[in-house]
Design an enzyme around this catalytic site. Structure first.
Site, short mmCIF file in Angstrom:
data_model
loop_
_atom_site.label_atom_id
_atom_site.label_comp_id
_atom_site.label_asym_id
_atom_site.label_seq_id
_atom_site.Cartn_x
_atom_site.Cartn_y
_atom_site.Cartn_z
N GLY A 518 44.72 57.49 51.29
CA GLY A 518 45.65 56.52 50.64
C GLY A 518 45.02 55.18 50.80
N GLY A 520 47.73 51.17 50.46
CA GLY A 520 48.79 50.50 50.30
C GLY A 520 48.67 49.01 50.13
N GLY A 521 49.78 48.30 50.39
CA GLY A 521 49.67 46.49 50.29
C GLY A 521 48.78 46.08 51.73
N GLY A 523 46.16 47.81 53.17
CA GLY A 523 44.93 48.38 53.22
C GLY A 523 44.44 49.80 53.03
N PRO A 524 43.36 50.12 52.92
CG PRO A 524 41.37 50.59 53.38
CD PRO A 524 42.20 49.73 53.07
CB VAL A 525 45.80 55.05 55.13
CG1 VAL A 525 46.07 56.05 56.30
CG2 VAL A 525 46.83 53.95 54.81
CE LYS A 539 49.74 50.13 57.89
NZ LYS A 539 50.92 50.35 57.45
CG ASP A 636 58.40 48.38 51.22
OD1 ASP A 636 59.00 48.23 50.06
OD2 ASP A 636 57.19 48.15 51.32
#
Length: 822
Positions: A518, A520-521, A523-525, A539, A636
């Site tokens: 995945g 997100g804001g 970076g990649p996981v 992460k 969030d």
């Protein structure tokens, strides 16, 4: 008598209105009648006494309320069980000193009486409402320190400052509290709040006729176990008195702050404080509600903890009494000793700490004994199973010993020591285990020494490999740092394990694209596997990310010290040159949104699982807002930030945008509004104000998405332009909320649970923050079956309202940063 005639003439010439501050008298004399519409003001003008109608009810009650606080907040009711059906009520003090309330008119029926008659002659009974909120009857010729009757001896649902809460051992009178039946009905409800004087006194909450449901205590000299002690509390002081005459708890205010403790109609005990600016009651403190709060969850000799995936475990030296029940999550049968006690031998005592002491109803205590003397007393009685100091002050003093089974032990960040009696044979087993363990350690050390030369031989090669990997990295960045970066010199990093970049690279196969799960804001996981076989989620900060040092540091601060079954666990971190990496426990089922918004995977998530997920998210937020060492506003919360483990247990993740708050400092303002559209509360989006109620709003949106399987933002319906919130609100007003439910749940849903979840969600997304419940109230509403208050119109209930907010935000120079799912 001339004085009485003058007063009656004055009263008859003035028109009185209910709760009016301009029409009041402050003293009631013999045979003086106060009619409905008249109020009596306390001597300091804090309280009023008169007739009122609670909520939407039209019934009339005689009661006491705060004079200067709006809306009307009632603290005592006389005729709880016998309301008057019209405004004909009269309050009277007779010449015998009896307080009466009766209906006027021809019937003149007595609906309430103090049932106390002054026996002595030549007594002049005087009734007065004191500024403490206590309605008293005095002998006009006697000592005012000893009233012949007082309302403080007959409490309702509210504990006021100065009121004694406990038992008079001379007269046998118990002062306990009972809940209202509902916010509109002050008659005796379903819950009782009392001091139990069996053994060493402690406080219980329970359902009337059903026994205890929650226990507080015991008292340790400074406060009740399980409730944080404020050493320098500037607002109020507390005392717990235990002597031959009486046992009671009492608190007194040190300032002009207005506080009350109330047993709510739903069984929750809350300490509320009046906010003079907003004229609202805010939570100062309340009894923690979680899986461990219910009395005896883990049975005898069981210990309950919210830090593990399963709340119950047996104390050391004990095994489950009925393993089959234990394995099916029924812990009520508790645990039993591995080795039985033998009173003929010299049993030993195993010391534990970090727990709330067990139920003390089967206990004995002495305030003057030392701990050594306490042990001697316990040893001399074969029924004694544990002992401890009674008081933690001055290094510890007093003796408290338990008999028979130890019930209702809870883990807590608390270090008063408890000594549990164990069989000598158990000590022998522990010693043998310790010897074998030391022997094993010696073998391991020898093995390590024999491998040392080999490790040295490969170290140089490993260093070169890491350098090649770093050189091969992502080029220059705006935020270059290393482990010694000055902005990251904080205790949190010292407590958190540090992972080398080489170790992480090996675990993820050099961040192979096939291991990416995945982005997100931040970076990649990546999915990774450590040398010991542990699966992790890695992460990694992206070079294109708008986040950086601040978010990295914030995530570490907010989550490193937090442990809860419904929060994702941070395992460690890595800082190496340009690299900033966070290592988490791996969640097999990824995020909640990958299920509920996918038609195929959504069918795999039935209603019982979804309802359990809703409960789990609420408990996780409750921990963040109230129970953790650092109180956190997440900012969030969304379906994409709720991860699911292998058993579909929800875990809140992504704390990069979270903020700490302390005490009542739970409201803040920012010019940089960050979060995800569709989940942001209106006061945050428009004015930059965020608080715990902002998280409550986001939770409400998530619940509606879980129930419906639809996203709030982007929701469409052929009949209107409302978003999901507006659609849910429309269905609620039409009394058709069940239509919101996802079609995939038709074969598994429980209608009462679905409707209750939607109702609670609508309460959470109300437009004004002050209308929304706290997350504690949300948890209680989800687990109870009582009536719920009606919700008001939600915020952002059309797509147009979002566009209006975007326009307002730009005009007010606020920025909304849209973050993608992580």
């Amino acid at each position: 008598m001339e004085v009485y005639r003058i007063i009656l003439v004055l009263l008859s010439s003035i028109i009185f209105f209910i709760l009016s501050c301009s029409a009041a008298v402050d003293t009631v004399y013999t045979n003086h009648r106060i009619k409905d519409g008249t109020t009596i003001v306390s001597d300091g003008e804090t309280y009023e006494l008169g007739f009122f109608s609670p909520g939407k009810s039209k019934n009339r009650y005689l009661g006491i309320w705060y004079k200067k606080i709006s809306p009307c907040t009632v603290v005592w009711v006389a005729n709880r069980q016998t309301p008057i059906k019209d405004a004909s009520g009269v309050f009277q003090v007779t010449s015998e000193g009896v307080l009466l309330s009766h209906s006027g008119g021809n019937s003149n029926t007595v609906i309430w009486s103090s049932n106390f008659t002054v026996s002595a002659r030549n007594v002049n009974p005087v009734a007065k409402l004191l500024d403490s909120g206590n309605l008293v009857v005095w002998d006009g010729y006697g000592n005012k320190e000893n009233p012949i009757w007082q309302s403080f001896d007959y409490p309702g649902n509210t504990l006021l400052p100065g009121m004694k809460f406990g038992k008079d051992l001379i007269t046998g009178r118990e002062r306990y509290f009972t809940s209202w039946k509902s916010p509109d009905d002050p008659s005796i409800g379903f819950y009782k709040f009392w001091v139990d004087t069996n053994g060493y006194p402690q406080i219980f909450v329970g359902e009337l006729g059903q026994g205890e449901t929650l226990r507080v205590g015991p008292w340790n000299g400074l406060g009740f176990q399980g409730i944080p002690v404020e050493n320098k509390n500037p607002i109020f002081s507390t005392e717990f008195v235990v002597n031959q005459k009486e046992i009671y708890y009492r608190y007194k205010l040190k300032s002009t702050t207005v506080q009350r403790v109330i047993l709510m109609w739903d069984g929750m005990v809350r300490r509320l404080q009046s906010n003079k600016r907003t004229q609202e009651w805010v939570d100062y403190a309340n009894v923690v509600v979680d899986a461990c709060s219910r009395y005896g969850t883990c049975g005898p000799f069981g210990s309950c903890s919210m830090k593990s995936s399963l709340p119950c475990s047996c104390l050391e030296g004990f095994d489950p009494r009925v393993p089959e029940e234990w394995n099916s999550w029924d812990w009520s049968s508790g645990c039993q000793r591995k080795k039985p006690l033998d009173c003929r031998t010299q049993d030993f005592f195993h010391k534990i700490s970090g727990v709330i002491f067990p139920d003390t109803r089967r206990s004995w205590y002495n305030e003057s004994m030392s701990l050594g003397e306490c042990e001697m007393v316990c040893r001399s009685n074969c029924s004694c199973t544990a002992y401890a100091n009674l008081d933690i002050r001055n290094g510890g003093s007093g003796c408290l010993i338990w008999f028979d089974e130890l019930m209702d032990i809870k883990e807590y960040d608390y270090y008063q020591e408890l000594y549990i009696r164990m069989a000598t044979s158990e000590l022998a087993a522990k010693s043998q285990f310790s010897f074998n363990k030391k022997k094993g350690i010696l073998v391991v050390l020898l093995s390590v020494l024999s491998a040392a030369l080999l490790l040295c031989a490969v170290a140089y090669a490993c260093r070169k490999k890491v350098k090649r990997l770093h050189k091969k990295g992502r080029g220059s960045r705006a935020h270059t740092l290393d482990k010694n970066h000055t902005s990251l010199q904080m205790d949190n990093l010292d407590e958190l394990p540090f992972f080398s970049l080489h170790k992480i690279a090996e675990a993820t196969d050099n961040f192979n694209i096939d291991n990416k799960i995945g982005e997100g804001g931040f970076g990649p996981v990546y999915k990774g596997v450590l040398e010991n076989g542990q699966v992790i989620a890695v992460k990694r900060l992206s070079e294109t990310s708008q986040q950086g040092v601040d978010e990295f540091q914030n995530e570490v601060i907010c989550i490193a010290k937090l442990q809860h079954r419904n929060l994702v666990k941070l395992l460690g971190y890595c800082i190496h040159g340009n690299e900033m990496i966070l290592i988490y426990e791996y969640m097999d089922n990824k995020s909640l949104d990958s299920f509920i918004f996918d038609e195929t995977r959504g069918s795999m998530l039935d209603w019982p699982q979804r309802f359990r997920i809703i409960h789990g998210i609420a408990r996780g937020i409750l921990y963040l807002h109230q129970d953790s060492r650092l109180q956190i506003i997440h900012r969030d919360l969304k379906a994409g930030n709720i991860l699911l483990d292998s058993e579909m247990n929800p875990k809140i993740s992504d704390f990069g945008l979270a903020r700490k708050f302390v005490g009542h400092d739970d409201m803040a303002k920012t010019k940089k509004v960050v979060g995800t559209h569709g989940y942001i509360s209106p006061e945050y989006a428009v004015h930059g104000h965020f608080s715990i109620k902002s998280d409550v709003f986001s939770f409400g949106v998530v619940v509606l998405e879980i129930v419906s399987g639809k996203k709030n933002r982007g929701f469409s319906h052929e009949a209107h332009s409302d978003n999901l919130l507006g659609h849910a609100w429309r269905l609620y007003k039409e009394d058709n909320s069940i239509e919101l439910m996802s079609a995939s749940l038709r074969n598994s849903y429980v209608m009462s649970e679905v409707l209750r979840s939607i109702h609670v969600a609508l309460l959470c997304v109300q437009h004004h923050a002050e209308d929304r419940p706290t997350i504690l109230s949300v948890v209680l509403m989800l687990i109870s079956k009582g009536a719920l208050p009606p919700p008001k119109q939600p915020a952002f209930f059309t797509e147009e309202s979002y566009r209006e907010v975007d326009t307002v935000s730009s005009l007010e120079e606020y920025m909304i940063t849209l973050l993608h799912a992580r």
